[in-house]
Design a protein around this motif. Structure first.
Motif, PDB file in Angstrom:
ATOM      1  N   SER A  78      11.690 -34.865 -54.391  1.00 17.53           N
ATOM      2  CA  SER A  78      11.365 -35.550 -53.144  1.00 17.53           C
ATOM      3  C   SER A  78      11.295 -34.552 -51.986  1.00 17.53           C
ATOM      4  N   PRO A  79      10.321 -34.693 -51.093  1.00 18.90           N
ATOM      5  CA  PRO A  79      10.259 -33.793 -49.942  1.00 18.90           C
ATOM      6  C   PRO A  79      11.492 -33.926 -49.048  1.00 18.90           C
ATOM      7  N   MET A  80      12.223 -35.001 -49.229  1.00 18.63           N
ATOM      8  CA  MET A  80      13.439 -35.196 -48.444  1.00 18.63           C
ATOM      9  C   MET A  80      14.506 -34.176 -48.855  1.00 18.63           C
ATOM     10  N   ALA A  81      14.468 -33.763 -50.113  1.00 12.69           N
ATOM     11  CA  ALA A  81      15.498 -32.853 -50.613  1.00 12.69           C
ATOM     12  C   ALA A  81      15.289 -31.443 -50.077  1.00 12.69           C
ATOM     13  N   ASP A  82      14.054 -31.066 -49.910  1.00  9.61           N
ATOM     14  CA  ASP A  82      13.741 -29.707 -49.474  1.00  9.61           C
ATOM     15  C   ASP A  82      12.339 -29.762 -48.870  1.00  9.61           C
ATOM     16  N   SER A  83      12.179 -29.150 -47.704  1.00 10.78           N
ATOM     17  CA  SER A  83      10.883 -29.264 -47.045  1.00 10.78           C
ATOM     18  C   SER A  83       9.788 -28.540 -47.805  1.00 10.78           C
ATOM     19  N   SER A  84      10.177 -27.668 -48.736  1.00 13.58           N
ATOM     20  CA  SER A  84       9.142 -26.947 -49.477  1.00 13.58           C
ATOM     21  C   SER A  84       8.582 -27.774 -50.633  1.00 13.58           C
ATOM     22  N   PHE A  85       9.206 -28.911 -50.941  1.00 13.58           N
ATOM     23  CA  PHE A  85       8.682 -29.768 -51.996  1.00 13.58           C
ATOM     24  C   PHE A  85       7.541 -30.605 -51.434  1.00 13.58           C
ATOM     25  N   GLU A  86       6.439 -30.596 -52.139  1.00 14.43           N
ATOM     26  CA  GLU A  86       5.296 -31.372 -51.657  1.00 14.43           C
ATOM     27  C   GLU A  86       5.304 -32.747 -52.299  1.00 14.43           C
ATOM     28  N   PRO A  87       5.018 -33.764 -51.527  1.00 12.09           N
ATOM     29  CA  PRO A  87       4.999 -35.095 -52.118  1.00 12.09           C
ATOM     30  C   PRO A  87       3.777 -35.269 -53.018  1.00 12.09           C
ATOM     31  N   GLY A  88       3.970 -35.983 -54.114  1.00  9.44           N
ATOM     32  CA  GLY A  88       2.850 -36.305 -54.982  1.00  9.44           C
ATOM     33  C   GLY A  88       2.539 -35.251 -56.018  1.00  9.44           C
ATOM     34  N   ARG A  89       2.571 -34.002 -55.626  1.00  9.31           N
ATOM     35  CA  ARG A  89       2.173 -32.962 -56.565  1.00  9.31           C
ATOM     36  C   ARG A  89       3.419 -32.350 -57.195  1.00  9.31           C
ATOM     37  N   GLN A  90       3.365 -32.162 -58.493  1.00 10.32           N
ATOM     38  CA  GLN A  90       4.497 -31.534 -59.160  1.00 10.32           C
ATOM     39  C   GLN A  90       4.419 -30.036 -58.963  1.00 10.32           C
ATOM     40  N   GLY A  91       5.439 -29.488 -58.366  1.00 13.22           N
ATOM     41  CA  GLY A  91       5.459 -28.047 -58.125  1.00 13.22           C
ATOM     42  C   GLY A  91       5.809 -27.290 -59.379  1.00 13.22           C
ATOM     43  N   GLU A  92       5.764 -25.962 -59.239  1.00 13.38           N
ATOM     44  CA  GLU A  92       6.038 -25.102 -60.377  1.00 13.38           C
ATOM     45  C   GLU A  92       7.462 -25.308 -60.885  1.00 13.38           C
ATOM     46  N   ASN A  93       8.400 -25.347 -59.945  1.00  8.70           N
ATOM     47  CA  ASN A  93       9.795 -25.478 -60.412  1.00  8.70           C
ATOM     48  C   ASN A  93      10.106 -26.875 -60.923  1.00  8.70           C
ATOM     49  N   ALA A  94       9.355 -27.869 -60.461  1.00  8.42           N
ATOM     50  CA  ALA A  94       9.574 -29.221 -60.989  1.00  8.42           C
ATOM     51  C   ALA A  94       9.196 -29.262 -62.463  1.00  8.42           C
ATOM     52  N   VAL A  95       8.084 -28.617 -62.791  1.00  8.88           N
ATOM     53  CA  VAL A  95       7.634 -28.580 -64.184  1.00  8.88           C
ATOM     54  C   VAL A  95       8.628 -27.797 -65.026  1.00  8.88           C
ATOM     55  N   GLU A  96       9.046 -26.639 -64.491  1.00 10.15           N
ATOM     56  CA  GLU A  96       9.957 -25.784 -65.250  1.00 10.15           C
ATOM     57  C   GLU A  96      11.279 -26.502 -65.516  1.00 10.15           C
TER      58      GLU A  96
END
Lengths: 434, 252
Positions: A78-96
């Motif tokens: 969630s972007p609420m957890a960290d401003s670098s998390f983008e909503p909707g798109r799975q980031g690299e670390n989310a996948v990992e």
């Protein structure tokens, strides 16, 4: 920001110090909370907060593994957890993160997938593990791994059985009727993450957010309490010697032991709490007489007592009217033995070919074991599993009431008996819908 | 603090600013703090967290309504996010270097801009050598919600007076409320307790960034953790916490 932070972190580490006052191999405080819903847990590791929910669904198994359930991991950053998390798109670390957790659980066969099979080739349970990051304070992998294990430990799947004419229908039993079952977990693979600084010679365990910003490399070891390595994930560019990795593995083993014991302790406490919640519902408090009594024992004793009284009264009634038929002549010994089954299996009463169970089941209900709201009738939810041309499995779930079901097989005498019993029920607890 | 100045020619009427029932009380966004029609003071200076709507002054953020004689009034809250306002002292990181200015991250909604001439003794020939990532202690000289904040490393008289490049040390983030408490007078109890037994340098920015430097790494770590722990503690608790931390460090 990072350059000055990096200088300081490395300078501090050279003196065996970390910016939050820990030693290099200290983990942050771990706090586990089981939520009210079975199969959901919240884990706090220092500042990091991760929630995990496990849910299940009946699906058709993969054709190559017709009698194994499946397991899948989903992550939400969630972007609420960290401003670098983008909503909707799975980031690299989310996948990992999802992959590391998935690999740790799946490859080590921590969850017994064969026990998730209902009908071979037709219906198996598919487990879905949803991991939501609520606050990013660093080391999300460890927190998520512990959260996933906690959620799996507390998860209960509804009991179901094959039924129907050809035994090809799946009956899902509601939790009020049959106690949902826990998963079979062979062991608990816990992730422990190390961060490397400098030239890979400075190692810390459980890196914080700031340390993750400036770390040069990362090593995640998934291990169980027996010391079996379930998975290893290495990230970042810095090279690490094999000796260093072996040292990390040894440290990980001790960390895993700590985490496992606190996981088990927390799960046990949660289990007791769950049991107490149920005890309150059936109001056994009066029978415990202020003593601390093992709950299962109390419940059993209560069943025994109530059904014994009940059976006697029914028997006497029946004896007055007519000669007792075979099904209700069960003596008290039989009764105490099959008590648990009776409580848990009112569903079976619906099946026409099994009229034997009609009586004791109802008797137990009368005893007030589950204290259903008045007017609730024993019911089944039967799932009819069909495979449509597209290959998707469809489960038709229908709810049927005992009274409304045409019971051709039951003869009049039995019906009378039943009615008698119901009359008695009315005396104990008026049921409005009758 | 003042971001806008409202000049009101009020007709003489009884009622002083200090007599407002909201002074030193907690206000929430939307609260009507003052009715200018009932005030007798000619000029009112509104600070952050307040908005004027015709004759009414309305709070736009949650916090305590503060007042300084004769006519300054503002809302003081504690938040993670920093909104630049005039004359704030802030700590920022150099992000980029342009021909005439540095772009500085001060933790606000937009980066601030620091002119290369606003250093003590800086000329076109003598430009301070700052790399991206350098830590600066600055003050805000222009703040408007529609413009990039302008920063300066000199005081009003052109002297450095403490502003400028902060070398080495460690920067951590806290809430704006704690930063304000650290800057307040009399000295914040946690700083006083730490100062009695340790020697360290500290710079506090109102944007919630605190820079600490000391001779030893362990002192920096102790001071920074003590300050971060102090956020929700009373004065006595803060002293106790510092004593415990010092004990623990001495033992190990």
């Amino acid at each position: 920001m990072t350059s000055s932070l990096q200088n300081f972190v490395v300078a501090a580490l050279k003196e065996d110090q970390r910016i939050d006052g820990r030693r290099p191999f200290d983990s942050r405080r771990l706090n586990m909370k089981f939520l009210r819903e079975d199969g959901s847990a919240e884990v706090q590791l220092g500042q990091t907060l991760v929630m995990c929910c496990v849910s299940c669904q009946l699906v058709q198994p993969f054709p190559d593994r017709p009698n194994e359930g499946s397991l899948s991991v989903f992550t939400e950053f969630s972007p609420m957890a960290d401003s670098s998390f983008e909503p909707g798109r799975q980031g690299e670390n989310a996948v990992e993160l999802g992959r590391v957790i998935d690999r740790g659980l799946r490859e080590s066969r921590a969850v017994d997938t064969e026990s998730l099979c209902v009908l071979a080739g037709k219906a198996v349970w598919s487990l879905r593990i949803d991991i939501s990051i609520l606050d990013n304070g660093g080391n999300l992998i460890d927190a998520a791994s512990i959260a996933a294990l906690a959620a799996l430990l507390s998860f209960r799947r509804p009991e179901c059985s094959a039924g129907g004419e050809e035994g090809q229908e799946v009956i899902i039993h509601p939790p009020e009727i049959r106690e949902p079952l826990p998963l079979i977990l062979h062991h608990l693979p816990v992730a422990v993450t190390f961060a490397f600084f400098g030239d890979g010679d400075l190692v810390v365990v459980d890196p914080s957010y700031k340390e993750e910003l400036v770390m040069k490399g990362r090593l995640t070891v998934t291990m169980n309490v027996h010391g079996d390595i379930c998975s290893v994930q290495k990230g970042g560019g810095v090279g690490v010697s094999s000796g260093e990795i072996m040292r990390c593995l040894r440290i990980a083993a001790t960390k895993v032991a700590d985490v496992t014991s606190s996981l088990k302790k927390a799960a046990e406490a949660h289990e007791t709490e769950r049991a107490f919640r149920k005890v309150k519902r059936i109001n056994v408090a009066a029978t415990t007489e202020g003593r601390r009594v093992d709950i299962s024992e109390t419940v059993k004793a209560e069943f025994k007592l109530r059904s014994a009284i009940l059976d006697k009264s029914i028997k006497s009634e029946l004896n007055d009217d007519e000669d007792s038929s075979s099904e209700d002549s069960s003596d008290d010994d039989d009764d105490s033995e099959s008590k648990e089954d009776n409580v848990m299996a009112p569903i079976r009463a619906v099946k026409e070919e099994d009229p034997q169970s009609v009586l004791p089941t109802d008797a137990v209900f009368q005893g007030g074991v589950s204290q259903w709201p008045t007017g609730t009738k024993p019911y089944t939810i039967s799932g009819t599993m069909k495979t449509n041309p597209t290959g998707n499995s469809v489960i038709k779930v229908s709810s049927s009431c005992q009274e409304e079901k045409p019971t051709a097989i039951l003869d009049t005498a039995k019906k009378n008996k039943k009615r008698k019993k119901k009359n008695k029920k009315k005396v104990n607890r008026p049921i409005s819908s009758m | 603090m003042e971001v806008e100045t409202a000049q009101e020619d009020l007709k003489p009427a009884p009622g002083q600013l200090a007599s407002s029932p909201f002074i030193n009380k907690i206000v929430a966004p939307g609260d009507i703090v003052l009715d200018l029609a009932q005030l007798s003071i000619p000029t009112l200076r509104l600070g952050g967290g307040l908005r004027q709507d015709q004759d009414l002054v309305i709070a736009t953020k949650a916090g305590r309504l503060k007042y300084i004689k004769p006519n300054k009034i503002w809302v003081e809250g504690s938040q993670k996010r920093y909104i630049p306002s005039l004359e704030d002292v802030v700590i920022g990181f150099v992000v980029d270097r342009r021909s005439e200015s540095f772009t500085v991250d001060i933790g606000g909604p937009v980066h601030g801009s620091l002119s290369i001439f606003l250093f003590e003794g800086a000329t076109r020939r003598n430009i301070p050598n700052l790399q991206a990532g350098s830590v600066l202690y600055m003050r805000v000289v222009k703040a408007h919600r529609d413009m990039t904040p302008e920063l300066s490393c000199v005081d009003a008289t052109g002297k450095a007076s403490g502003f400028g490049h902060l070398k080495n040390g460690y920067v951590f983030q806290c809430s704006t409320g704690l930063a304000r408490a650290l800057l307040s007078r009399p000295t914040c109890p946690v700083l006083e307790a730490l100062g009695k037994s340790l020697s360290f340098e500290i710079a506090v920015g109102l944007n919630g960034r605190v820079w600490v430097n000391a001779a030893s790494v362990s002192t920096i770590i102790l001071v920074s953790n003590a300050i971060m722990n102090a956020e929700f503690l009373s004065a006595a608790q803060q002293q106790l916490m510092v004593q415990k931390l010092l004990q623990r460090v001495q033992e190990s």
